[in-house]
Scaffold this active site. Structure first.
Site, PDB file in Angstrom:
ATOM      1  N   GLY A 146      32.145  53.126  46.453  1.00 19.43           N
ATOM      2  CA  GLY A 146      31.868  53.463  47.852  1.00 19.43           C
ATOM      3  C   GLY A 146      30.998  54.702  47.995  1.00 19.43           C
ATOM      4  O   GLY A 146      30.296  54.848  49.004  1.00 19.43           O
TER       5      GLY A 146
ATOM      6  N   GLU B 199      27.562  53.457  47.611  1.00 19.26           N
ATOM      7  CA  GLU B 199      27.269  52.657  48.813  1.00 19.26           C
ATOM      8  C   GLU B 199      26.985  53.559  50.017  1.00 19.26           C
ATOM      9  O   GLU B 199      26.094  53.294  50.817  1.00 19.26           O
ATOM     10  CB  GLU B 199      28.442  51.721  49.099  1.00 19.26           C
TER      11      GLU B 199
ATOM     12  N   ALA C   4      35.814  54.713  46.910  1.00 20.75           N
ATOM     13  CA  ALA C   4      36.937  54.638  47.841  1.00 20.75           C
ATOM     14  C   ALA C   4      38.180  55.150  47.119  1.00 20.75           C
ATOM     15  O   ALA C   4      38.261  55.091  45.885  1.00 20.75           O
ATOM     16  CB  ALA C   4      37.122  53.201  48.287  1.00 20.75           C
TER      17      ALA C   4
ATOM     18  N   GLU D 227      33.464  48.818  40.586  1.00 27.30           N
ATOM     19  CA  GLU D 227      34.602  48.116  41.190  1.00 27.30           C
ATOM     20  C   GLU D 227      35.151  47.022  40.284  1.00 27.30           C
ATOM     21  O   GLU D 227      36.350  46.723  40.314  1.00 27.30           O
ATOM     22  CB  GLU D 227      34.208  47.506  42.541  1.00 27.30           C
TER      23      GLU D 227
END
Ligand code: HXC
Length: 258
Positions: free
Chosen positions: A109, A112, A65, A132
């Site tokens: 992300g 993911e 992200a 993260e």
């Protein structure tokens, strides 16, 4: 189609979506998630498309992200806008098979997102990770859940707790990816795989996707029953008649999605 963070093409029966934020290692921001959701929705509704490839660049599938977009947000911002939730929900509603073709970094992300696809083909330079923890947060679009199901608790826990990266060989060995190919052959291999899926009945491909995904959501007994009912139901399609007739007549079936 007016997208700024992704590029979309349709080649034969295959939709190709390329994440395209080269200055930010394809970091996922709100605009990208929104555009990705819209593009996938439109490919899902496009009758000529029978399989979808999601890919990035040769350096990065996506490095997570967008940290710069998130950095100053408060809990109230994240909670009230339910950050990334609409885009990921739309992604998970796609009924056609989605192949992740991963080269370079698939972190946070990005890892993911690759795991939200139906399977992952990766280049030999791929690197997966859930870093993260280094930013003082945890995964937010399914990483703790999906990575654990892919590779088991011990390796998933280690990956999330240390933030270390996993290379392509380890990813294949541990079941995160279906296959590793040389980096320069990744797209050709993904297209070949997508073309093979596109030859099948699109109805059957959707049924396969629903049935395999069901194995994550329910008990073995319920999942097997769900599969059997799908198997029964497919006898109502012309494609089943065509597939079985073609076998008996020693010819290639022509599936029409009917
Ligand atoms: C914003 C990013 C970014 C990211 C890279 N960039 N990753 N920008 N968000 N996630 C930007 C850099 O700031 C830099 O911009 C440019 O891309 C090139 O990156 P470099 O770091 O200079 O490249 P390199 O040294 O090759 O290192 C590559 C890297 C590193 C190992 C991938 O960039 C990295 O560690 N990125 C962060 C990975 C990460 O922590 N991901 C998890 C995010 S949290 P400039 O302008 O300086 O050139 C997450 C949560 C998901 O994903 C949950 C969502 C709800």
């Amino acid at each position: 189609m007016g997208y700024e963070t992704i590029r979309v093409e349709v080649e034969d029966h295959v939709g190709i979506v390329r994440l395209d934020r080269p200055d930010a290692m394809n970091a996922l921001n709100s605009q990208l998630l929104d555009e990705l959701g819209k593009a996938l929705c439109s490919l899902d509704q496009n009758d000529t498309v029978r399989a979808i490839i999601l890919t990035g660049s040769d350096k990065a599938f996506a490095a997570g992200a967008d940290i710069k977009e998130m950095a100053d947000k408060s809990f109230v911002d994240m909670f009230s806008e339910d950050y990334f939730s609409a885009g990921t929900e739309r992604f998970l509603r796609v009924r056609k098979p989605i192949i992740a073709a991963v080269a370079g970094y698939a972190l946070g992300g990005g890892c993911e997102l690759a795991m939200m696809c139906d399977f992952i083909l990766c280049a030999d330079n791929a690197k997966f990770g859930q870093p993260e923890i280094n930013l003082g947060v945890v995964a937010g679009i399914g990483g703790t859940q999906r990575l654990t199901r892919f590779v088991g608790k011990s390796k998933s826990m280690e990956m999330h707790l240390t933030g270390r990266m996993m290379d392509a060989a380890e990813a294949e060995r541990s079941g995160l990816v279906s296959r590793v190919v040389p980096a320069k052959e990744l797209m050709a291999e993904a297209l070949k795989t997508a073309a093979k899926i596109a030859e099948k009945s699109p109805l059957t491909a959707m049924a396969v996707k629903e049935a395999v995904n069901r194995s994550y959501e329910t008990t073995l007994r319920e999942g097997v029953l769900f599969e059997r009912r799908l198997f029964n139901a497919l006898f109502a399609t012309e494609d089943q008649k065509e597939g079985m007739a073609a076998f008996a007549e020693k010819r290639t079936p022509q599936f029409r999605g009917k």
